[in-house]
Design a protein around this motif. Structure first.
Motif, PDB file in Angstrom:
ATOM      1  N   LEU A 304       0.816  -1.170   0.138  1.00  0.00           N
ATOM      2  CA  LEU A 304       0.028  -0.133   0.010  1.00  0.00           C
ATOM      3  C   LEU A 304       0.850   1.325   0.028  1.00  0.00           C
ATOM      4  N   ASP A 305       2.031   1.078   0.768  1.00  0.00           N
ATOM      5  CA  ASP A 305       3.053   2.351   0.629  1.00  0.00           C
ATOM      6  C   ASP A 305       3.474   2.323  -1.051  1.00  0.00           C
ATOM      7  N   LEU A 306       3.723   1.547  -1.492  1.00  0.00           N
ATOM      8  CA  LEU A 306       4.060   1.167  -2.918  1.00  0.00           C
ATOM      9  C   LEU A 306       2.939   1.821  -3.714  1.00  0.00           C
ATOM     10  N   ALA A 307       1.808   1.852  -3.452  1.00  0.00           N
ATOM     11  CA  ALA A 307       0.566   2.092  -4.262  1.00  0.00           C
ATOM     12  C   ALA A 307       0.765   3.731  -4.377  1.00  0.00           C
ATOM     13  N   ARG A 308       1.122   4.268  -3.194  1.00  0.00           N
ATOM     14  CA  ARG A 308       1.259   5.822  -3.016  1.00  0.00           C
ATOM     15  C   ARG A 308       2.372   6.233  -3.648  1.00  0.00           C
ATOM     16  N   LEU A 309       3.410   5.642  -3.449  1.00  0.00           N
ATOM     17  CA  LEU A 309       4.662   6.065  -4.114  1.00  0.00           C
ATOM     18  C   LEU A 309       4.489   5.955  -5.623  1.00  0.00           C
ATOM     19  N   MET A 310       4.012   5.039  -6.193  1.00  0.00           N
ATOM     20  CA  MET A 310       3.845   5.011  -7.698  1.00  0.00           C
ATOM     21  C   MET A 310       2.687   5.974  -8.115  1.00  0.00           C
ATOM     22  N   VAL A 311       1.649   6.339  -7.480  1.00  0.00           N
ATOM     23  CA  VAL A 311       0.860   7.134  -7.794  1.00  0.00           C
ATOM     24  C   VAL A 311       1.648   8.612  -7.808  1.00  0.00           C
ATOM     25  N   ASP A 312       2.340   8.927  -6.766  1.00  0.00           N
ATOM     26  CA  ASP A 312       3.116  10.278  -6.757  1.00  0.00           C
ATOM     27  C   ASP A 312       4.038  10.456  -7.872  1.00  0.00           C
TER      28      ASP A 312
END
Ligand code: NAP
Ligand code: F7E
Length: 325
Positions: A304-312
């Motif tokens: 879920l951290d990865l999802a946010r990092l990739m959206v950014d």
């Protein structure tokens, strides 16, 4: 100075691995396949490094592999090149097998024929476990569910065989899904995070996906390439699983990515059955305790951290493109 040969250097993992090795003073030789447009965008930023050398070749062309191995005489070979898309492997099974399975055999035979004392990393995959239920580790039964998984299983066993038959320092790294802003745009995580950025910017209003129920163990690619390197620095060659140990559905990943932009995924995700597979792998969740105990490797970034990092990262791309326009 150590010399490494990397196939698949233009891919997600190859680009992070090249950075990692160059930072450790390696001379890095990369195999690049010819295409009508240059396909090096992930490694463009390394272009001026005098220790990076790129060579044309192809895993389907044994002659190019024999010549390259003889010329470079690498101490470490990382075989990351592959037709890596599971759904596409159903459409191109012959090419998938030739590149992934026979390509690995061709490369191993090139090393063997040159009588090189070199260490060999094979990019194996959790797709080899297929329908075996989680948690999966090095002892779990293999039961692939796609031409991709089957081709990688052959490459895994041929690596094990060259280790047992010829004493090669050959390692099969059984890696669970790992993602990053450099992930190919038609893998589900990147497809979702790119869509979130585009929807937020008003460029589109939806994304079409297939099966939302599949469970995957998504980690962060730069951490996984360090695991590959650690496998080749070990005292003895053996096989390792790399994974986070945490599973999420595609739906969970969607929810986190859309929520990061203040959006509700249910307003923007449409179902399209053409993105489903003839046979699905329902759940992959890895147990990487052997890698932690023997290599000191542990995943630090979770899905879920990865999802946010990739959206950014995708937001920055969209902003840059809109700025240029
Ligand atoms: P990727 O981004 O799709 O990169 C694949 C690389 O292989 C690209 O450099 C590609 O070249 C190259 N390639 C394709 N066909 C080739 C051929 N016939 N000859 C030579 N090179 C060829 O894959 P990735 O995510 O970095 O994955 C790296 C490796 O790990 C792959 O073997 C993959 O199957 C395996 N793996 C990946 C994951 C994951 O979650 N990412 C998990 C387990 C295992 P172009 O740039 O020209 O296309
Ligand atoms: O699919 C579902 C799909 O294509 C993940 C490769 O790196 O990891 C990767 O293989 C899940 C599947 O990755 C869409 O059905 C739903 O259940 O992102 P993916 P993958 O198949 O897990 C393994 C470890 C590798 O080794 C491979 O090289 O998501 N899904 N809707 C979708 N998948 C895609 N691509 N597109 C969709 O629209």
């Amino acid at each position: 100075m150590k010399r490494a040969l990397v196939t698949g250097i233009t891919g997600q993992d190859g680009s992070y691995l090249a950075e990692f090795l160059l930072e450790r003073d390696y001379e890095v030789h990369g195999l690049v396949r010819r295409s009508s447009l240059l396909n090096r965008s992930r490694i463009d930023h390394l272009h001026d490094n005098p220790r990076l050398h790129l060579h044309y070749g192809d895993l389907t062309d044994g002659v190019s592999l024999v010549n390259l191995v003889r010329m470079v005489e690498p101490q470490e070979v990382y075989n990351l090149g592959a037709m890596s898309h599971v759904k596409v492997s159903f459409e191109m099974p012959d090419y998938t097998a030739s590149t992934n399975a026979i390509g690995t055999l061709r490369l191993l035979e090139a090393i063997h024929a040159a009588r090189l004392e070199c260490r060999f990393y094979q990019a194996s995959t959790s797709e080899m476990f297929g329908s075996t239920p989680p948690p999966q580790n090095e002892e779990s039964k293999f039961h692939p569910r796609s031409p991709y998984g089957a081709s990688k299983l052959q490459a895994h066993w041929v690596t094990v065989n060259y280790r047992e038959a010829y004493g090669l320092f050959g390692v099969s790294g059984i890696l669970f899904n790992h993602e990053s802003p450099r992930r190919g745009e038609n893998f589900v995580t990147r497809k979702i995070t790119k869509a979130v950025a585009a929807i937020e910017a008003g460029l589109t209003d939806h994304v079409e996906l297939g099966n939302l129920e599949a469970v995957r163990d998504w980690g962060y690619a730069p951490e996984y390439v360090e695991g590959m390197w650690r496998m080749l620095q070990a005292d003895e060659p053996t096989d390792y699983v790399l994974a986070t140990g945490v599973g999420h559905t595609v739906r969970d990943f969607c929810e986190a990515a859309f929520a990061h932009a203040g959006l509700d995924w249910r307003d923007h995700v449409k179902h399209n059955e053409s993105f489903e597979r003839p046979a699905e792998v329902d759940a992959l969740i890895g147990d990487a305790s052997k890698a932690e105990a023997e290599l000191g490797w542990k995943a630090g970034t979770h899905a879920l951290d990865l999802a946010r990092l990739m959206v950014d990262a995708d937001r920055e791309d969209v902003a840059r493109l809109l700025g240029e326009g």
